[in-house]
Write an enzyme that holds these catalytic residues in place. Structure first.
Site, PDB file in Angstrom:
ATOM      1  N   ARG A  85       0.045   9.268 -10.178  1.00  0.00           N
ATOM      2  CA  ARG A  85      -0.056   8.051  -9.372  1.00  0.00           C
ATOM      3  C   ARG A  85       0.646   6.870 -10.041  1.00  0.00           C
ATOM      4  O   ARG A  85       1.238   6.025  -9.362  1.00  0.00           O
ATOM      5  CB  ARG A  85      -1.529   7.709  -9.119  1.00  0.00           C
ATOM      6  CG  ARG A  85      -2.210   8.633  -8.125  1.00  0.00           C
ATOM      7  CD  ARG A  85      -3.695   8.279  -7.970  1.00  0.00           C
ATOM      8  NE  ARG A  85      -3.885   6.902  -7.561  1.00  0.00           N
ATOM      9  CZ  ARG A  85      -3.852   6.485  -6.289  1.00  0.00           C
ATOM     10  NH1 ARG A  85      -3.608   7.348  -5.309  1.00  0.00           N
ATOM     11  NH2 ARG A  85      -4.055   5.217  -5.996  1.00  0.00           N
TER      12      ARG A  85
ATOM     13  N   ASP B 199       0.841  -1.195   0.000  1.00  0.00           N
ATOM     14  CA  ASP B 199       0.000   0.000   0.000  1.00  0.00           C
ATOM     15  C   ASP B 199       0.877   1.247   0.000  1.00  0.00           C
ATOM     16  O   ASP B 199       1.948   1.258   0.602  1.00  0.00           O
ATOM     17  CB  ASP B 199      -0.898  -0.014   1.242  1.00  0.00           C
ATOM     18  CG  ASP B 199      -2.021   0.999   1.163  1.00  0.00           C
ATOM     19  OD1 ASP B 199      -2.310   1.485   0.041  1.00  0.00           O
ATOM     20  OD2 ASP B 199      -2.609   1.315   2.209  1.00  0.00           O
ATOM     21  N   GLY B 200       0.395   2.289  -0.671  1.00  0.00           N
ATOM     22  CA  GLY B 200       1.065   3.578  -0.595  1.00  0.00           C
ATOM     23  C   GLY B 200       1.735   4.048  -1.871  1.00  0.00           C
ATOM     24  O   GLY B 200       2.394   5.096  -1.870  1.00  0.00           O
TER      25      GLY B 200
ATOM     26  N   SER C 197      -6.910  -5.908  -6.043  1.00  0.00           N
ATOM     27  CA  SER C 197      -8.078  -6.513  -5.404  1.00  0.00           C
ATOM     28  C   SER C 197      -9.286  -6.471  -6.332  1.00  0.00           C
ATOM     29  O   SER C 197      -9.308  -5.736  -7.330  1.00  0.00           O
ATOM     30  CB  SER C 197      -8.405  -5.779  -4.098  1.00  0.00           C
ATOM     31  OG  SER C 197      -9.074  -4.564  -4.362  1.00  0.00           O
ATOM     32  N   THR C 198     -10.294  -7.240  -5.982  1.00  0.00           N
ATOM     33  CA  THR C 198     -11.531  -7.230  -6.757  1.00  0.00           C
ATOM     34  C   THR C 198     -12.239  -5.885  -6.661  1.00  0.00           C
ATOM     35  O   THR C 198     -13.133  -5.594  -7.465  1.00  0.00           O
ATOM     36  CB  THR C 198     -12.473  -8.341  -6.257  1.00  0.00           C
ATOM     37  OG1 THR C 198     -12.571  -8.274  -4.816  1.00  0.00           O
ATOM     38  CG2 THR C 198     -11.966  -9.721  -6.643  1.00  0.00           C
ATOM     39  N   GLU C 199     -11.846  -5.067  -5.683  1.00  0.00           N
ATOM     40  CA  GLU C 199     -12.438  -3.739  -5.523  1.00  0.00           C
ATOM     41  C   GLU C 199     -11.667  -2.654  -6.286  1.00  0.00           C
ATOM     42  O   GLU C 199     -12.166  -1.537  -6.470  1.00  0.00           O
ATOM     43  CB  GLU C 199     -12.498  -3.354  -4.040  1.00  0.00           C
ATOM     44  CG  GLU C 199     -13.526  -4.126  -3.216  1.00  0.00           C
ATOM     45  CD  GLU C 199     -13.091  -5.548  -2.915  1.00  0.00           C
ATOM     46  OE1 GLU C 199     -11.882  -5.765  -2.670  1.00  0.00           O
ATOM     47  OE2 GLU C 199     -13.955  -6.446  -2.936  1.00  0.00           O
ATOM     48  N   ASN C 200     -10.451  -2.973  -6.722  1.00  0.00           N
ATOM     49  CA  ASN C 200      -9.616  -1.961  -7.379  1.00  0.00           C
ATOM     50  C   ASN C 200     -10.114  -1.557  -8.759  1.00  0.00           C
ATOM     51  O   ASN C 200      -9.637  -0.570  -9.331  1.00  0.00           O
ATOM     52  CB  ASN C 200      -8.165  -2.439  -7.482  1.00  0.00           C
ATOM     53  CG  ASN C 200      -7.431  -2.393  -6.161  1.00  0.00           C
ATOM     54  OD1 ASN C 200      -6.464  -3.125  -5.958  1.00  0.00           O
ATOM     55  ND2 ASN C 200      -7.871  -1.547  -5.236  1.00  0.00           N
TER      56      ASN C 200
ATOM     57  N   HIS D 224       3.194   3.469  -8.898  1.00  0.00           N
ATOM     58  CA  HIS D 224       3.027   2.046  -9.207  1.00  0.00           C
ATOM     59  C   HIS D 224       4.274   1.487  -9.896  1.00  0.00           C
ATOM     60  O   HIS D 224       4.684   0.352  -9.627  1.00  0.00           O
ATOM     61  CB  HIS D 224       1.802   1.838 -10.091  1.00  0.00           C
ATOM     62  CG  HIS D 224       0.506   2.161  -9.414  1.00  0.00           C
ATOM     63  ND1 HIS D 224       0.152   1.630  -8.192  1.00  0.00           N
ATOM     64  CD2 HIS D 224      -0.531   2.972  -9.788  1.00  0.00           C
ATOM     65  CE1 HIS D 224      -1.046   2.091  -7.837  1.00  0.00           C
ATOM     66  NE2 HIS D 224      -1.472   2.906  -8.785  1.00  0.00           N
TER      67      HIS D 224
ATOM     68  N   ARG E 197     -11.198   2.127  -9.456  1.00  0.00           N
ATOM     69  CA  ARG E 197     -10.259   3.233  -9.645  1.00  0.00           C
ATOM     70  C   ARG E 197     -10.411   3.825 -11.049  1.00  0.00           C
ATOM     71  O   ARG E 197     -11.036   3.220 -11.921  1.00  0.00           O
ATOM     72  CB  ARG E 197      -8.823   2.747  -9.412  1.00  0.00           C
ATOM     73  CG  ARG E 197      -8.574   2.334  -7.967  1.00  0.00           C
ATOM     74  CD  ARG E 197      -7.121   2.016  -7.717  1.00  0.00           C
ATOM     75  NE  ARG E 197      -6.884   1.683  -6.321  1.00  0.00           N
ATOM     76  CZ  ARG E 197      -5.683   1.496  -5.790  1.00  0.00           C
ATOM     77  NH1 ARG E 197      -4.604   1.609  -6.552  1.00  0.00           N
ATOM     78  NH2 ARG E 197      -5.555   1.200  -4.507  1.00  0.00           N
TER      79      ARG E 197
END
Length: 271
Positions: free
Chosen positions: A48, A35-36, A80-83, A52, A86
């Protein structure tokens, strides 16, 4: 002279109260919530995606360092499945990262005898990402050293739901009865089920960036993991930071619900 794009100082881990013992116990399975990256870039007034890219270089360094320390499995939470929520440009870049990573790093992984595995819902990844993953797995399949296990399009709740559906189907097909389901049955159906039983659960879970939450990562497998949180943003995470986390692990008494090895005194904590 004025600096319009000031560089923040590289994060330095606070001095640990414990010294890393290279001859001491090394966790066989380490999992890291990386993270971060975005904050690292924003601190430098960079896009951003620059964070990465820098984070990808950190993965390479930490992979080799962990392997040299004798870690058996390194599981990295990559996407993640939530990413998918973005911004599209960022997601597209993140889907290209595995391609760039494996194309440049697989030769070193082969030299280091590191084996690649990717767990997650790969069928939903873009075709070029899937192809890169398949190539890396194929090219390193005969390696016998550390397993570099990426969680890519992974979510623990989805993993558990998938496992429960598979088990329910097998019960329906009379492969076994509901009463015969054990913890091992569930573990066998999770995405870490490809690993030997003794390596499936991380002994140490690390999260970077100062956040102290699990974020839907390995919810079943970390039941007895030791947790280590560092303020270091992932691009600043170093071999020294990894050793600091392991030093903390080496000085913990893992009781698994039992009592300490030393004699307990009356009135001590029973937990």
């Amino acid at each position: 002279m004025l600096r319009f794009f000031p560089q923040k100082n590289k994060y330095v881990e606070e001095a640990s109260q414990y010294a890393f013992d290279k001859e001491g116990q090394i966790p066989q399975h380490i999992a890291i919530i990386m993270d971060g990256n975005g904050r690292w870039a924003q601190n430098r007034r960079l896009p951003r995606i620059a964070g990465h890219k820098e984070g990808m270089d950190t993965v390479k360094k930490i992979t080799k360092h962990a392997s040299h320390l004798g870690v058996k499995v390194l599981t990295l939470y990559a996407f993640s499945t939530e990413n998918w929520k973005r911004p599209t440009d960022e997601v597209n870049f993140l889907m290209q990262l595995p391609v760039d990573f494996f194309d440049t790093f697989v030769p070193e992984l082969i030299k280091e005898n590191v084996k690649v595995n990717v767990m997650g819902y790969q069928e939903f990844l873009p075709s070029h990402t899937q192809d890169a993953v398949k190539r890396a797995i194929e090219q390193t399949k005969d390696n016998t050293g550390m397993v570099l296990n990426f969680a890519l399009n992974y979510g623990a709740r989805a993993e558990l739901l998938t496992a429960m559906k598979q088990i329910a189907a097998e019960v329906s097909e009379k492969a076994y009865t509901a009463d015969e389901i054990t913890e091992e049955t569930i573990a066998d159906h999770l995405m870490t089920g490809f690993l030997p039983t003794e390596l499936r659960d991380p002994e140490l879970l690390i999260r970077t960036s100062g956040e102290e939450r699990i974020s839907n990562f390995l919810l079943w497998q970390i039941a007895y993991s030791e947790l280590f949180f560092t303020k270091a943003l992932w691009p600043d995470f170093s071999g020294d930071t990894l050793e600091t986390a392991i030093a903390s692990f080496q000085n913990r008494n893992r009781r698994f619900g039992g009592l300490k090895e030393t004699t307990e005194t009356e009135g001590s904590d029973p937990q």
